[in-house]
Design an enzyme around this catalytic site. Structure first.
Site, PDB file in Angstrom:
ATOM      1  N   GLU A   1      -9.795   9.524   7.226  1.00  0.00           N
ATOM      2  CA  GLU A   1      -9.272   9.327   5.873  1.00  0.00           C
ATOM      3  C   GLU A   1     -10.391   9.066   4.860  1.00  0.00           C
ATOM      4  O   GLU A   1     -10.385   8.056   4.136  1.00  0.00           O
ATOM      5  CB  GLU A   1      -8.249   8.185   5.856  1.00  0.00           C
TER       6      GLU A   1
ATOM      7  N   GLU B   1      -2.441  11.382  12.765  1.00  0.00           N
ATOM      8  CA  GLU B   1      -1.599  10.197  12.631  1.00  0.00           C
ATOM      9  C   GLU B   1      -0.289  10.628  11.987  1.00  0.00           C
ATOM     10  O   GLU B   1      -0.293  11.440  11.058  1.00  0.00           O
ATOM     11  CB  GLU B   1      -2.240   9.117  11.746  1.00  0.00           C
TER      12      GLU B   1
END
Length: 728
Positions: free
Chosen positions: A152, A279
């Site tokens: 991220e 995820e």
């Protein structure tokens, strides 16, 4: 193979009968004799879906769980840059690896690292960084199958400590990725073993800023680093992940997010690079910290299931997906955290203050894996009339699995249909997982005597029906292919037509739909005029998931089904026109599902009379719809309907339909070779009420199928749910 025809002839009345197949109801139709393929893939690959964020398979408790539930390893935070900083204590400075020339083994998991200043910083030599990753892994005995260099990264581009900020930092991160991919692929010891994926998008709100977010994030990543990536990774969450608003991605939004990546990948590279959903889940913001709670920490399980059905439709273009579940997460159980477990943890200790002397128990997240335990096999043909009722089905020899998931905010009743009326299905077990917001997970398993005619399913509930089926063989196949346009992200102007060309289409007998993704003000129209090769088709008012009314911009995929016969082999064109302006069409994908053995088209008359040719000069043929939305064919006098069907000689076929007649009218079904006149005839009647009728026949060369309802001009007949399928 030869061409065959079906005729329907009857009497007609203006009265609208109560139908047994209702378009307004939730109809799920399962054909477990037809194997379903996603491109060339049919068998469920559990390793792409059922994983946890762990590599601790050597832990006794974790290892037992993995074996008991057929679960794989997922993801670990460690890699070449963590190793280097531990050795040199300086970002961008890399140690000398001890040479290793032995065999390199590959372990299936994702290695990733945090976007910390210890790993990346303004001014670093990205080429040296990429070369170091290849040196590190090529001198390792064991390497991960996937390397996702930074987790991220873009939402941390303005973090304190970075000497470069904002878009400049994001571009540096992308060049870092590109160099890593280039050097790993150029290393003969790693090429073909490791896959580099990215950019692990935390907040894939492509539509933000009139799609400026897309242009400055994922598009920029694909343009600068995509050539060196094996696949593109995205994180999908309901709720807030690091930044953004509290909205739901499950349903139409996540479909649009992933479709846009696929569409641009096709435009950029001429093919679609695989996805990795490293995820996915739900984020509960009711607590101020990330500590475990028996209620709030398991709410994510409903999101696991919602996203899972989306991803199961992408197996042919998916590397791996990992629900956000960790193992014991012992790193979180410290005095600083009051010895609480991590919210995402699967295991909870009985003695958290002494982890060396404790017993570990599985918390209620285990029920996600219990629900899907042993589900495997080949995909079978299954359809849902309501996009909010997601469906999947698999058959493993004599074991059948039917999965249902409710994306709607209201309870639904689902009617389960099968052309054989479930006659060869027995020993049914109903598994149910319901996430009660205030009470946690409610999981049950119940034996039922037979396949239920209908089943109730509430919001945040997923049901898996497990049954024995005596017909283990497949008699037909349906193959789903996706076709991508050379156009995407087109601005919408009121009254202006947008054109999307498609090439290489292979049409046939089956189903077709348009995956139309749009991003525009939530108050704007979502129902344009859509034309397939010049013919207008109906656009539904419903789509997967909620209406996104809590967002400023609606960004979602709306599936538009249409008659497959509107498609031509080769080049096709889709034109859409909105009555109002604003926003964009982000992607347009044609989905074609084609039977290998041709079947009747539009047997439920959902598309009016399309695919059927009216016959006769002394009667009338039409489709009528009752107040509940049920479509049936109504035929009067010496009239009928014809449809050409491809059939194979030497096979047994079954014709079935639902019929209602009035007066002395009889349903006469004829199987006729139009060139030789060979005829096989069956007659049925069902005065006043609908009745399911069927018969089997053996096909011979050049045989033609004719279905004829009685020719009495003063009586009425209705017909629906017409199916013609091989039985061997």
């Amino acid at each position: 193979m030869s061409y065959k025809y079906i005729f329907l002839l009857s009497a007609f009345t203006l009265g609208v009968p109560p139908g047994i197949y209702c378009q307004g109801r939730n109809e799920v139709v399962v054909d477990y004799n037809t194997r379903r393929f996603l491109s060339g893939v049919s068998e469920l690959d559990r390793s792409k879906y059922f994983n946890i964020h762990s590599t601790s398979d050597d832990d006794k408790d974790v290892g037992k769980f993995l074996a008991d539930y057929q679960v794989g390893l997922g993801r670990k935070f460690w890699g070449p840059y963590s190793y280097a900083y531990n050795k040199t204590h300086e970002v961008g400075k890399y140690p000398q690896m001890k040479p290793y020339s032995g065999n390199i083994s590959v372990k299936r998991y994702i290695a990733t690292e945090h976007p910390y200043v210890q790993h990346i910083q303004g001014g670093i030599d990205v080429q040296a960084a990429g070369a170091w990753s290849a040196e590190y892994y090529s001198n390792s005995e064991l390497v991960p199958e996937f390397f996702e260099p930074l987790n991220e990264p873009f939402v941390h581009a303005n973090d304190a400590g970075f000497t470069v900020q904002g878009q400049a930092m994001r571009e540096l991160m992308v060049d870092f990725y590109a160099s890593i991919g280039k050097h790993i692929h150029n290393n003969p010891r790693l090429n073909g073993k490791m896959k580099v994926i990215g950019y692990a998008a935390a907040y894939p709100a492509w539509e933000d800023g009139n799609f400026n977010y897309w242009n400055t994030r994922m598009k920029m990543f694909i343009d600068r680093a995509g050539a060196y990536m094996d696949g593109f990774s995205v994180h999908l969450y309901d709720g807030i992940n690091v930044t953004g608003t509290d909205t739901k991605r499950s349903g139409s939004n996540s479909e649009a997010v992933l479709d846009m990546v696929e569409a641009y990948s096709y435009i950029k590279f001429g093919h679609v690079k695989p996805l990795a959903i490293s995820e996915f889940g739900g984020i509960d913001n009711s607590k101020p910290d990330d500590s475990y709670d028996d209620i709030s920490s398991v709410r994510s399980v409903s999101s696991f299931n919602h996203f899972l059905f989306n991803l199961m439709e992408r197996q042919d273009n998916l590397f791996i997906s990992i629900p956000f579940v960790s193992d014991k997460a012992e790193w979180h159980i410290t005095a600083a955290n009051n010895y609480t477990s991590y919210s995402a943890a699967l295991f909870i200790p009985d003695n958290p203050q002494n982890l060396k002397n404790t017993t570990w128990r599985l918390n209620d997240k285990k029920y996600f894996f219990e629900l899907w335990k042993n589900v495997k096999g080949e995909r079978v043909d299954i359809t849902s009339s309501n996009p909010d009722i997601q469906v999947q089905a698999f058959k493993d020899g004599g074991r059948l699995y039917i999965a249902l998931d409710n994306l709607d905010d209201n309870p639904q009743t689902v009617y389960l249909n099968n052309k054989n009326s479930w006659k060869d299905v027995s020993n049914v077990t109903k598994r149910s997982l319901y996430v009660n917001y205030n009470a946690g997970i409610e999981y049950t398993e119940q034996n039922v005597p037979s396949m239920p005619e209908s089943i109730s399913i509430v919001p945040n509930q997923t049901i898996v029906l497990v049954a024995d089926v005596s017909s283990s063989a497949f008699t037909n196949s349906i193959i789903r292919n996706k076709y991508y346009s050379s156009e995407y992200l087109k601005p919408i102007s009121a009254g202006s037509s947008l054109s999307f060309p498609f090439t290489g289409i292979e049409s046939g007998s089956g189903r077709a739909s348009l995956r139309m993704s749009i991003g525009r003000p939530v108050s704007a129209s979502k129902k344009p005029v859509v034309k397939i090769n010049g013919t207008a088709v109906s656009v539904p008012d419903n789509w997967k998931g909620y209406g996104q009314s809590n967002r400023n911009i609606f960004f979602g995929m709306i599936e538009v089904p249409f008659d497959i016969q509107l498609l031509k082999n080769g080049d096709n064109n889709v034109d859409i026109t909105f009555s109002d302006g604003g926003g964009h069409v982000s992607s347009m994908i044609l989905q074609v599902e084609k039977y290998t053995v041709s079947t009747l088209q539009n047997g439920t008359f959902s598309e009016g009379l399309s695919a059927w040719q009216p016959l006769g000069n002394y009667g009338t043929v039409c489709v009528q719809t009752d107040n509940a939305g049920n479509n049936v064919a109504c035929i009067s006098g010496h009239a009928g309907l014809m449809q050409r069907v491809d059939m194979e000689s030497g096979r047994t076929y079954r014709f079935s339909a639902d019929v209602k007649t009035e007066g002395a009218c009889k349903l006469k079904v004829m199987l006729q070779d139009m060139s030789t006149g060979t005829v096989y005839t069956e007659e049925f009647s069902s005065p006043g009420n609908y009745k399911a009728v069927s018969f089997d026949f053996n096909s011979t060369v050049k045989k033609v199928v004719c279905a004829i309802v009685c020719e009495r001009q003063n009586d009425a007949a209705w017909i629906d749910n017409i199916v013609l399928l091989p039985q061997n």
